[in-house]
Write a protein that holds these residues in place. Sequence first.
Motif, PDB file in Angstrom:
ATOM      1  N   UNK A 266      70.188  77.230  51.653  1.00  0.00           N
ATOM      2  CA  UNK A 266      68.881  76.802  52.165  1.00  0.00           C
ATOM      3  C   UNK A 266      68.431  77.704  53.312  1.00  0.00           C
ATOM      4  N   UNK A 267      69.358  77.997  54.222  1.00  0.00           N
ATOM      5  CA  UNK A 267      69.021  78.858  55.351  1.00  0.00           C
ATOM      6  C   UNK A 267      68.675  80.276  54.917  1.00  0.00           C
ATOM      7  N   UNK A 268      69.357  80.770  53.882  1.00  0.00           N
ATOM      8  CA  UNK A 268      69.118  82.136  53.417  1.00  0.00           C
ATOM      9  C   UNK A 268      67.823  82.272  52.624  1.00  0.00           C
ATOM     10  N   UNK A 269      67.409  81.172  51.973  1.00  0.00           N
ATOM     11  CA  UNK A 269      66.233  81.250  51.099  1.00  0.00           C
ATOM     12  C   UNK A 269      64.981  80.634  51.699  1.00  0.00           C
ATOM     13  N   UNK A 270      65.165  79.772  52.721  1.00  0.00           N
ATOM     14  CA  UNK A 270      64.003  79.081  53.292  1.00  0.00           C
ATOM     15  C   UNK A 270      63.509  77.947  52.415  1.00  0.00           C
ATOM     16  N   UNK A 271      64.315  77.552  51.411  1.00  0.00           N
ATOM     17  CA  UNK A 271      63.937  76.454  50.519  1.00  0.00           C
ATOM     18  C   UNK A 271      64.920  75.303  50.683  1.00  0.00           C
ATOM     19  N   UNK A 272      64.487  74.098  50.290  1.00  0.00           N
ATOM     20  CA  UNK A 272      65.303  72.903  50.461  1.00  0.00           C
ATOM     21  C   UNK A 272      65.812  72.383  49.116  1.00  0.00           C
ATOM     22  N   UNK A 273      67.054  71.907  49.130  1.00  0.00           N
ATOM     23  CA  UNK A 273      67.658  71.328  47.934  1.00  0.00           C
ATOM     24  C   UNK A 273      67.341  69.839  47.878  1.00  0.00           C
ATOM     25  N   UNK A 274      66.766  69.412  46.742  1.00  0.00           N
ATOM     26  CA  UNK A 274      66.383  68.002  46.600  1.00  0.00           C
ATOM     27  C   UNK A 274      67.241  67.258  45.576  1.00  0.00           C
ATOM     28  N   UNK A 275      68.110  67.986  44.853  1.00  0.00           N
ATOM     29  CA  UNK A 275      69.001  67.327  43.901  1.00  0.00           C
ATOM     30  C   UNK A 275      68.341  66.867  42.623  1.00  0.00           C
ATOM     31  N   UNK A 276      67.169  67.412  42.279  1.00  0.00           N
ATOM     32  CA  UNK A 276      66.451  67.011  41.067  1.00  0.00           C
ATOM     33  C   UNK A 276      66.854  67.895  39.894  1.00  0.00           C
ATOM     34  N   UNK A 277      66.173  67.692  38.766  1.00  0.00           N
ATOM     35  CA  UNK A 277      66.401  68.523  37.588  1.00  0.00           C
ATOM     36  C   UNK A 277      65.505  69.755  37.572  1.00  0.00           C
ATOM     37  N   UNK A 278      64.695  69.922  38.605  1.00  0.00           N
ATOM     38  CA  UNK A 278      63.816  71.089  38.647  1.00  0.00           C
ATOM     39  C   UNK A 278      64.634  72.368  38.725  1.00  0.00           C
ATOM     40  N   UNK A 279      64.040  73.473  38.217  1.00  0.00           N
ATOM     41  CA  UNK A 279      64.755  74.744  38.173  1.00  0.00           C
ATOM     42  C   UNK A 279      65.211  75.188  39.558  1.00  0.00           C
ATOM     43  N   UNK A 280      64.432  74.892  40.574  1.00  0.00           N
ATOM     44  CA  UNK A 280      64.806  75.266  41.946  1.00  0.00           C
ATOM     45  C   UNK A 280      66.140  74.624  42.320  1.00  0.00           C
ATOM     46  N   UNK A 281      66.293  73.345  42.034  1.00  0.00           N
ATOM     47  CA  UNK A 281      67.522  72.644  42.401  1.00  0.00           C
ATOM     48  C   UNK A 281      68.678  73.041  41.491  1.00  0.00           C
ATOM     49  N   UNK A 282      68.379  73.324  40.210  1.00  0.00           N
ATOM     50  CA  UNK A 282      69.413  73.850  39.313  1.00  0.00           C
ATOM     51  C   UNK A 282      69.947  75.161  39.879  1.00  0.00           C
ATOM     52  N   UNK A 283      69.047  75.989  40.427  1.00  0.00           N
ATOM     53  CA  UNK A 283      69.466  77.271  41.016  1.00  0.00           C
ATOM     54  C   UNK A 283      70.432  77.057  42.172  1.00  0.00           C
ATOM     55  N   UNK A 284      70.165  76.085  43.035  1.00  0.00           N
ATOM     56  CA  UNK A 284      71.081  75.776  44.139  1.00  0.00           C
ATOM     57  C   UNK A 284      72.462  75.399  43.596  1.00  0.00           C
ATOM     58  N   UNK A 285      72.475  74.564  42.545  1.00  0.00           N
ATOM     59  CA  UNK A 285      73.760  74.128  41.983  1.00  0.00           C
ATOM     60  C   UNK A 285      74.492  75.296  41.318  1.00  0.00           C
ATOM     61  N   UNK A 286      73.764  76.119  40.584  1.00  0.00           N
ATOM     62  CA  UNK A 286      74.375  77.287  39.933  1.00  0.00           C
ATOM     63  C   UNK A 286      75.033  78.186  40.976  1.00  0.00           C
TER      64      UNK A 286
END
Length: 873
Positions: A266-286
């Motif tokens: 999150x700190x490196x990307x400036x984005x927040x993890x919400x734990x959803x099925x959205x591609x953004x959150x899948x990327x955090x998990x990957x």
Amino acid sequence: MTASEIRQQFLDFFASKGHQIVPSAPIVIKNDPTLMFTNAGMNQFKDYFLGNRVPPNKRVVDTQKCLRVSGKHNDLEEVGIDTYHHTMFEMLGNWSFGDYFKKEAIAWSWELLTEVYKIPKDKLYVTVFQGDDKENLPKDEEAYNFWKEHIAEDRILLGNKKDNFWEMGDTGPCGPCSEIHVDCRTDEEKALVDGKTLVNADHPQVIEIWNNVFMQFNRLKDKSLEPLPAQHVDTGMGLERLVRVMQNKTSNYDTDLFMGTIHTTEGLTGKKYAGTDEKKDVAFRVIADHIRAIAFTIADGQLPSNTGAGYVIRRILRRAVRYYFSFLDVKKPLLHDLVPVLAAQFSHVFPELQQQVEFVKKVVYEEENNFLRTLESGIRRIEDFIQHATAKAVDGKTAFELYDTYGFPYDLTSLIAAENGFSVDEKGFDAAMKEQKDRSRAATELDMGDWVVLDETPNSVFVGYEQLESTTKLLKYRTVKAKGKEQFQLVLGQTPFYAESGGQVGDTGTLYFGEEVIHVTDTKKENNLTIHFADKLPAQPTATVKAAVAKEKRQNTERHHSATHLLHAALRQVLGTHVAQKGSLVNAEALRFDFSHFAKVTDEELAQIEAIVNEKIRANIPVVIRELPKEEALKLGAMALFGEKYGDVVRVVIMDPAYSVELCGGTHISSTGELGQFKFVSEGAVAAGVRRVEAVTGAKAEAFVNEQLQQLKEIKAALKNPKELVKSIETLLQDKASLEKQLEALELEKVRALAATIRDQAENINGVNFLGLVVNVSNAEGLKQLSFQLKNEIPDHVLLFVANIGGKASVALSIDEQLVAAKGWEAPKIIKEQVAPLIKGGGGGQKSFATAGGQETDKLDQVVAAVKKLITA
């Protein structure tokens, strides 16, 4: 409770039940042709199950690093999309080797879960093998009855062979298993659907956490089952799932095992993890999952590469890069910054990553950087395809090229295509993928035959440290088909043959079965089994065997192995103590040594290292070999290799206690003077942060030096034996450069003269000034200069010049940029479609200028005619 506390409680619980706590085996598998990676806790104990080795303790407990990237529920492309599957994971396991069995395993698993971890009993279900009529296997009544002592009978479910009969692979140890599942749903959800209907149904909140495998059988190649020599317990509990349950989370990624990495991302990307099925959150998990697999595998000795296990790691890394590139909008390396976070988190349980953190970080950074450049090239490729496509579809061949060459998965190609209103031929892509997999499978296919057992004695006793010949007997043999060829493999009661290990190649030699002679072409280890690769099977397998190692080859190999130890110490002395072995090859011809270092080793440094090694050779230091407890050896300062699994007692090779002390199972000379001399042959890069040197010793070094001196003698003779050879060569090179400049000037004048004579031959066709000629020039640069000379003098031009240069066709095509825009003509496309087929060659370039070369020189006039016809149309 933290994950660390949960892990420790598991280990402590089974220690209290008489189990020895043992360390994790490396994640990279060695000496097992059936596996690339440790994919289950039982891998390191396989020999105990098969009876090839006697376990030092009948009860052990551990946490094992595992890597799974294929098979049931472990498709790499699915990880991160759900919340409970992983590539790398920790498998907590308790093991019984011929000691306790079903009763104790069931009782202790229940006690730990419900009394120590205090998981509510009404959340748990257990499964038991229901039997299988085809296999003639009965229901596991024994396990069923033991479970009835602990849990209500309506929570004991019967499972089929797929879910409740565990097998290591197509062959090998296997047996019925009893799983424990936990229902993590809310009370409201439980009221709507009975939990027992969701067991083994891939429900994200009803998950398996423990599997008690009861090893009873060995699966043979013909699919039949034979009883194992003893009954064993092999259990596994996924730490990630257990922690999720204990920390009352709905996702493994919400636990402290992963959140540290996610917060850093999150700190490196400036984005927040919400734990959803959205591609953004899948990327955090990957990212959180994949960095673990990448970092720990590299730390255990497997570098990313284009083949085998290295390619698997490269695929995992590239998948993580694709996700942050596409869905977190990060276009620069990111994963390497997560390595220190991971290393600190696991330093107390897997210290090997912390010990190599800078090296692993460097390797990951270089891999990311290289792939990001490849991704950019791939994006340009697909954008170019879309721009020039005649239909709104990406064909399967192109989609597969993007996957295979540029690392684009099908979904990324689909995403870019959809954004531009294009579809993708999924069937064509799948067909191309299947074709590649079939080729790969055929290239690596291994058909393992069953052992023909003559004697139940465990594995060979190795006597090759003391002797090169022995009289013994054949224990077992088999035939293996690899890449369409037959291999004959023999196991002896005792053997002087060294099996390939630690970089040292396996011995070759001869087996005498009475009068029959059988040649041993290689010797390898399969787990702890010493396998002799033979040119045939013996006609009389029960005859007494005389085994004799090829003496000269072994001695030359030993010289190079001992020299490797001297080299390793010298490298650390000159370059620094960061130097660590990353791979080696030791054979009779030479030695190759890979090591961690972030810069080219200079000629001065190589000379210094070589001088140190030769000084140690002249000192004729005795090579002392001792067997010591591992802890005592490490206190002596012995160097251990990352990724190697050592026993409690280790072999220590000492060449002066103040200079070289290493753990090593290989064979060695008795004193360093036997090496004669040491000479470097080459130095270069292998991968990011890894250098490679090659060297020779003894007679091989003498031959190498003599060869170099002979070349020097021949060079002197060719230059008429000058007094100052280097100065003479420098003068020669200066004269050559001066003559080349004069020649270039003459060639340029010739081209200018030719341009002046042909300028007026341009033919106006439909408003295009076409000039196509077969010309006489001496090199391809002449064609290029001719085109550049005339393109500014002839407007609206298409210039085509072809020539026979040294018996090969050479072509240059220039198109006015206004015509490129107005007509859509592109030089590389015309070269590819009109020119290359005629000259049997290829080429490319910019839209307004391209060149080509080919084998056919008798169709140069046809090339001119073909391009002219294109303009005339």
